[in-house]
Motif scaffolding. Structure first.
Motif, short mmCIF file in Angstrom:
data_model
loop_
_atom_site.label_atom_id
_atom_site.label_comp_id
_atom_site.label_asym_id
_atom_site.label_seq_id
_atom_site.Cartn_x
_atom_site.Cartn_y
_atom_site.Cartn_z
N SER A 61 0.78 -1.19 0.08
CA SER A 61 0.00 -0.02 -0.01
C SER A 61 0.87 1.40 -0.05
O SER A 61 0.40 2.36 -0.13
N GLY A 62 2.08 1.18 0.18
CA GLY A 62 2.97 2.25 0.05
C GLY A 62 4.57 2.02 0.45
O GLY A 62 4.71 0.75 0.60
N ARG A 63 5.34 2.90 0.27
CA ARG A 63 6.71 2.67 0.43
C ARG A 63 7.19 2.19 1.56
O ARG A 63 7.90 1.28 1.71
N ILE A 100 -1.03 4.64 -0.77
CA ILE A 100 -2.48 4.58 -0.75
C ILE A 100 -2.88 5.19 0.73
O ILE A 100 -2.58 4.57 1.60
N ALA A 101 -3.89 5.94 0.70
CA ALA A 101 -4.44 6.81 2.04
C ALA A 101 -4.88 5.66 2.83
O ALA A 101 -5.75 4.74 2.34
N ASP A 102 -4.69 5.47 3.89
CA ASP A 102 -5.19 4.64 5.06
C ASP A 102 -6.43 4.96 5.72
O ASP A 102 -6.39 6.16 6.34
N PRO A 103 -7.50 4.47 5.61
CA PRO A 103 -8.77 4.91 6.11
C PRO A 103 -8.77 4.40 7.75
O PRO A 103 -10.09 5.01 8.14
N ALA A 129 -13.72 8.54 4.17
CA ALA A 129 -12.16 8.09 3.95
C ALA A 129 -12.20 6.39 3.22
O ALA A 129 -11.60 6.26 2.54
N TRP A 130 -13.06 5.96 4.05
CA TRP A 130 -13.31 4.23 3.54
C TRP A 130 -13.81 4.36 2.02
O TRP A 130 -13.18 3.44 1.33
N ARG A 131 -14.77 4.99 1.97
CA ARG A 131 -15.36 4.98 0.42
C ARG A 131 -14.27 5.43 -0.61
O ARG A 131 -14.03 5.10 -1.61
N ALA A 132 -13.54 6.47 -0.25
CA ALA A 132 -12.41 7.15 -1.06
C ALA A 132 -11.44 5.99 -1.40
O ALA A 132 -11.04 5.96 -2.41
N ALA A 133 -11.17 5.23 -0.32
CA ALA A 133 -9.99 4.37 -0.41
C ALA A 133 -10.50 3.11 -1.22
O ALA A 133 -9.90 2.68 -2.13
N ILE A 134 -11.82 2.67 -1.13
CA ILE A 134 -12.41 1.67 -2.03
C ILE A 134 -12.34 2.13 -3.57
O ILE A 134 -12.12 1.28 -4.49
N GLY A 135 -12.90 3.36 -3.80
CA GLY A 135 -12.84 3.78 -5.05
C GLY A 135 -11.49 3.93 -5.61
O GLY A 135 -11.16 3.53 -6.83
N ASP A 136 -10.58 4.55 -4.70
CA ASP A 136 -8.96 4.50 -5.40
C ASP A 136 -8.50 3.03 -5.54
O ASP A 136 -8.13 2.86 -6.70
N LEU A 137 -8.76 2.10 -4.80
CA LEU A 137 -8.46 0.64 -5.07
C LEU A 137 -9.08 0.06 -6.12
O LEU A 137 -8.29 -0.81 -6.94
N ASP A 138 -10.28 0.41 -6.29
CA ASP A 138 -11.14 -0.28 -7.55
C ASP A 138 -10.41 0.44 -8.76
O ASP A 138 -10.18 -0.49 -9.87
N ARG A 139 -9.94 1.65 -9.17
CA ARG A 139 -9.31 2.14 -10.12
C ARG A 139 -7.94 1.38 -10.30
O ARG A 139 -7.50 1.13 -11.34
N LEU A 140 -7.23 1.50 -9.34
CA LEU A 140 -5.86 0.89 -9.20
C LEU A 140 -5.97 -0.66 -9.70
O LEU A 140 -5.12 -1.10 -10.47
N ILE A 141 -6.71 -1.37 -9.25
CA ILE A 141 -6.82 -2.96 -9.54
C ILE A 141 -7.24 -3.18 -11.09
O ILE A 141 -6.89 -4.01 -11.72
#
Length: 194
Positions: A88-90, A153-156, A163-175
């Motif tokens: 999820s990050g460095r 990736i921001a940790d919710p 913040a959780w919805r934003a993380a899910i949306g971000d991960l959805d696009r990344l996957i």
């Protein structure tokens, strides 16, 4: 002919939010695309912890059931089997490589790997391990130093539902990007041995 399905593992700090979300999204999307890949997730902290209720509810709204999820701690055997280890990050990548230096060629922050994969999508029929090996070729360990919004990736955890919805949306696009980039090196679902 049966082909071994490549193994992907997603790693975040606690395996309570980002990595299990990525695991579920990747497994579902790969199945729908007919791609043969084994997907799992783990964390770096103690196992057996629950996803917070706010996260379970936000995930459920996105069609992901984390109600039975218990955190898992990454172990050497699991990481040795993985063809690609996406963090999820460095910081998580840095911690893994410090603990298990032999994982270096296969450990990448997800966003860093996607930048490389965008420029170097897997050709149809490519060997998955060789393709991942190309991502590590010539890479300096300094790419894991510090932190960067471009890589992390921001940790919710501990944050509200948005913040959780934003993380899910971000991960959805990344996957989506990940599976598009590596689909040429993944066997078809029917041909894959899991």
């Amino acid at each position: 002919m049966v082909i071994a399905a490549p193994e992907l593992i997603f790693i975040c700090r606690a395996n309570r939010c980002r990595s299990p979300l990525a695991e579920h999204l990747a497994r579902d999307k790969a199945y729908r695309l007919g791609l043969g890949v084994t997907v799992s997730s783990a964390g770096l902290l103690r196992p057996g912890e629950l996803t917070p209720q706010v996260g379970i509810r936000a995930a459920a709204q996105a069609g992901i059931d984390l109600s039975a999820h218990r955190s898992r701690r990454a172990n050497a055997d699991q990481l040795a089997r993985a063809d690609l280890i996406l963090t999820s990050g460095r910081a998580e990548a840095r911690d893994l490589v410090a603990e298990l230096p032999e994982t270096w060629p296969r450990v990448h922050p997800l966003r860093q790997f996607l930048r490389w994969a965008h420029e170097n999508p897997a050709p149809q029929g490519a060997d998955f391990q060789a393709w991942v090996g190309q991502a590590a070729a010539g890479r300096s360990r300094t790419v894991l130093l510090g932190s960067s919004a471009a890589d992390d990736i921001a940790d919710p955890m501990g944050r509200p539902a948005r913040a959780w919805r934003a993380a899910i949306g971000d991960l959805d696009r990344l996957i989506d990007q990940l599976l598009r980039s590596c689909s040429g090196a993944l066997p078809e679902l029917e041909a894959a041995r899991r």
